[in-house]
Structures are given as C-alpha cells and as structure tokens.
Scaffold this active site. Structure first.
Site, PDB file in Angstrom:
ATOM      1  N   HIS A  18      -0.014  -2.049   4.822  1.00  0.00           N
ATOM      2  CA  HIS A  18      -0.542  -2.432   6.147  1.00  0.00           C
ATOM      3  C   HIS A  18       0.594  -2.538   7.155  1.00  0.00           C
ATOM      4  O   HIS A  18       0.467  -2.105   8.303  1.00  0.00           O
ATOM      5  CB  HIS A  18      -1.276  -3.780   6.074  1.00  0.00           C
ATOM      6  CG  HIS A  18      -2.576  -3.706   5.328  1.00  0.00           C
ATOM      7  ND1 HIS A  18      -3.645  -2.978   5.791  1.00  0.00           N
ATOM      8  CD2 HIS A  18      -2.981  -4.269   4.173  1.00  0.00           C
ATOM      9  CE1 HIS A  18      -4.654  -3.086   4.931  1.00  0.00           C
ATOM     10  NE2 HIS A  18      -4.271  -3.865   3.931  1.00  0.00           N
ATOM     11  N   THR A  22      -0.195  -5.169   1.164  1.00  0.00           N
ATOM     12  CA  THR A  22       0.234  -5.741   2.450  1.00  0.00           C
ATOM     13  C   THR A  22       1.381  -4.922   3.046  1.00  0.00           C
ATOM     14  O   THR A  22       1.454  -4.726   4.258  1.00  0.00           O
ATOM     15  CB  THR A  22       0.705  -7.204   2.233  1.00  0.00           C
ATOM     16  OG1 THR A  22      -0.335  -7.886   1.551  1.00  0.00           O
ATOM     17  CG2 THR A  22       0.990  -7.903   3.546  1.00  0.00           C
TER      18      THR A  22
END
Ligand code: NAD
Ligand code: ZN
Length: 353
Positions: A47, A44
């Site tokens: 990202h 994450t």
C-alpha cells in the site's frame, strides 16, 4: 562500524520506493541496534509503495519501510540487560506508551498512543534498525531465520486463532492471503478438527490445501455458506477467522457461523460492511472480537513455543529470496498476487534451510 548504511525508503509523497544511503541510527540508553538478517514484505508495504489514500494520510516521507524482520544484535544501550551483541532477535514493531488506560490494564496491543516502527518511524528494510529494548524478542537459535522474518504476520495469525477455543473446533478461514494461510496451519497445529477456507484467487486456494485446509471453497463459483452448512450437518462452524477484509466474505462468514460460535475479525475492510445483527449475531449468541496486532507479549510466547516445538510447517509459504537492492521485482510479484512471502536480505542472501 560504518557510519552510513543502505535503506529502502519512501522519499517522496508519490508511488514507488528508492534505495538510499543514510546514517546508521544513533542509539539511546534503552535502545538496541539490530543488524538485519532477513526481512519480509507485508501487504501494508505494498500500500505504501502504491501510495494509496491510507498511505497519504499516514506516512510522512522520508521513511525507511519494513516491519517484518529478524537479525542479530549489533549494539545495546547502557541500560539494556536482556540482550547482548550477537543475540538472534526479532521485535514487536508496535511500540506502546506504557501509561494509557489500556497499557495499564495489560492490553498494550490496543494502546491509545501506539506507534509502529516501519510506518511511523524508520523500519527494518535497511542494514540496521533501532528498536526499544522493551520490544526486542530474543529468539531461540533453533528457529530458522526465514521463520524469524515473518513473526509479525504469523503473530497476527496466532493471536486470531488462539483468541478463543480451537482444539476440536470446526473453523472457517475467509481469505487466504499470507495471514489466512498461516492461520490454517496454526489452527491445524492447535488441534482444530475441520478447517474450511474460502478464497477467490486460484493460486492461493492451492496454497490453502498445502497449508492443511480440509475443504477449500471458491466463493465466486460456489455458494460457500450452503457448502459449509452442508458439511457441518446444518450447524455451521464453531469459529470464524476473518482474514480478507472483503465485505462479502465477512457476511458469508457470519452466515456460516454456528449459534454460540465466535467470530474473530482481523481483515480490514476499506468500506462499511452491512451485517444482519439480529440473525447473525444477537439471535446466534455469537461472540464477536476485533483482533489487532499481537498481544504483548502473550502472542509472542505462544508463537515461539509452537515454533520451537516444531509444530508449524510453513515451508510452502516461502518463495523467492532476494537481496534488498532487488526490491522492485519482489514488490511486482506480490502485486500480481503471488501466494506466500518474499524474503529480502540487506546483508547477503541467507541459507535456505
Ligand atoms: P491479503 O490482502 O493478501 O489477503 C486477503 C485475501 O482475501 C486475498 O487472498 C484475497 O484474494 C482474499 N479475498 C478477497 N475477496 C474474498 C472473498 N470474497 N472471499 C474469500 N477471500 C477473498 O492480506 P493479508 O496480508 O493476508 O492480510 C489479511 C487481512 O488482514 C487484510 O485485510 C489486512 O489488511 C489485514 N491485516 C490486519 C491486521 C490487524 O492487526 N488487524 C494486521 C495485518 C493485516
Ligand atoms: Zn498506551
């Protein structure tokens, strides 16, 4: 103590991250301030670094990233009794509301009003992080600090593996990113018989072997379903642990699942996945489960017990260690698909036990 600290932050709505100097978080009566010892980078975070569409919709800069960490309690609020300064701790970074229907039913991990520290509010890529006392996990000092830094993804793996029967079961792990790799080790530690793993990346397939997978398959060069059915006498596996989010892997996983088996889906597809519900779910009598986060706090109890008992060898996963300020190199390596985890140290690189 100092009034300011260093923190790795998303400063602008654009690609990249920056080291910044910010105020040490103020703590309320039910908060715990933790001095971060080791932190780890999650997919994450990659990202958010890359500022993809999901991040643009969710992240509100400026924000300190980081939700995988361990450290020592620095200071506690007046009403905190469970931990004291100096205690070795980690934390569940999903913060639940405590009053929605799911929270009332003991399903806090799927709380209606969930907030995530390091995503919705300042996280642990900093000298200090503030955590509500309810979410603090006191760790046995015998748990090495590099393991303490990855309890968040390890908890995802433990949650998925233990979401159904596992001892004596044949298991298929689709996708050998960090969580798939940890799941292999957890499944073997919990007594699964044969663990099959599929993965398209060569380095990660090699890592899957090191983590204890019995049969590792490259679905890009071999018919994975045929191979798994062949090796299970035409029956298929008892449990599918979907850890890739890749549509083809999901579909193959369901085809390789035996009638009556369970499919535990953790990987997050970025598109809709067509499924043959009739043949792969209904006529199979399959149990399909969505897996989100870690059960609060059943998963933490199970995971720390496994660690304390010395049942999980995750050493192959630990690669590089770097001071937090050298984050750029670490993010670049992970973006290239390095198998395993990189540890970041805000307050001095730790021991390598
Ligand atoms: P990752 O992206 O590092 O791992 C996914 C792996 O799947 C990669 O190694 C990739 O090469 C592999 N893969 C791609 N196509 C494949 C195919 N056709 N067959 C087999 N393998 C294939 O991610 P991770 O950090 O290990 O996380 C695993 C998944 O879980 C991701 O989708 C992530 O978004 C999701 N996730 C879910 C939760 C949750 O609470 N549900 C929490 C964390 C992560
Ligand atoms: Zn709730």
């Amino acid at each position: 103590m100092a009034a300011t600290m260093k923190a790795l932050r998303k400063m602008q709505p654009a690609r990249g991250l920056q080291m910044d100097t910010v105020a040490v978080p103020a703590t309320g009566p039910t908060d715990v301030l933790v001095c971060v010892k080791a932190a780890s980078i999650c997919g994450t975070d990659l990202h958010i670094y890359g500022w993809d569409r999901w991040s643009q919709g969710r992240i509100k800069p400026p924000l300190t990233l980081g939700h995988e960490f361990c450290g020592n309690v620095e200071r506690v609020g007046d009403e905190v009794t469970a931990v004291k300064p100096g205690d070795f701790v980690s934390a569940e970074m999903h913060v639940n509301c405590g009053h929605c229907r799911q929270c009332r039913l003991g399903q806090a991990h799927i709380c209606q009003n969930l907030r995530i520290i390091g995503i919705d509010q300042d996280g642990a890529f900093a000298d200090f992080v503030r955590i509500p006392a309810s979410n603090i996990i006191k760790l046995d000092p015998g748990i090495p600090e590099h393991y303490g830094a990855i309890l968040d993804p390890l908890g995802n793996a433990v949650h998925t593996v233990l979401a159904g029967p596992i001892a004596g079961q044949t298991v298929l792990v689709t996708g050998c990113g960090p969580i798939g790799l940890m799941s292999i080790a957890v499944a073997k530690a919990c007594g699964s018989s044969t663990v099959f793993a599929t993965e398209t990346n060569e380095a990660r397939r090699a890592m899957a072997k090191k983590m204890g997978a019995d049969v590792v398959i490259n679905p890009a060069s071999e018919d994975a379903v045929k191979r798994i059915l062949g090796e299970t006498g035409g029956t298929g596996v008892d449990a599918l642990l979907e850890m890739s989010g890749n549509p083809m892997a999901v579909q193959q996983g369901f085809k390789a699942l035996r009638a009556g088996g369970r499919a535990s889906l953790l990987g997050i597809p970025t598109e809709n996945v067509p499924l043959d519900l009739v043949n792969d779910v209904i006529f199979k009598g399959a149990t399909v489960q969505g897996i989100y986060g870690r059960r609060m706090y059943e998963t933490w109890v199970e995971m720390t017990a496994l660690l304390k008992a010395g049942r999980l060898n995750l050493e192959p996963l630990f690669g590089q260690r770097a001071p937090l300020v050298q984050f750029e190199g670490a993010f670049a390596k992970l973006q290239e698909g390095l198998p395993g985890k990189i540890l970041l140290y805000p307050n001095g690189v730790g021991r390598s036990n």
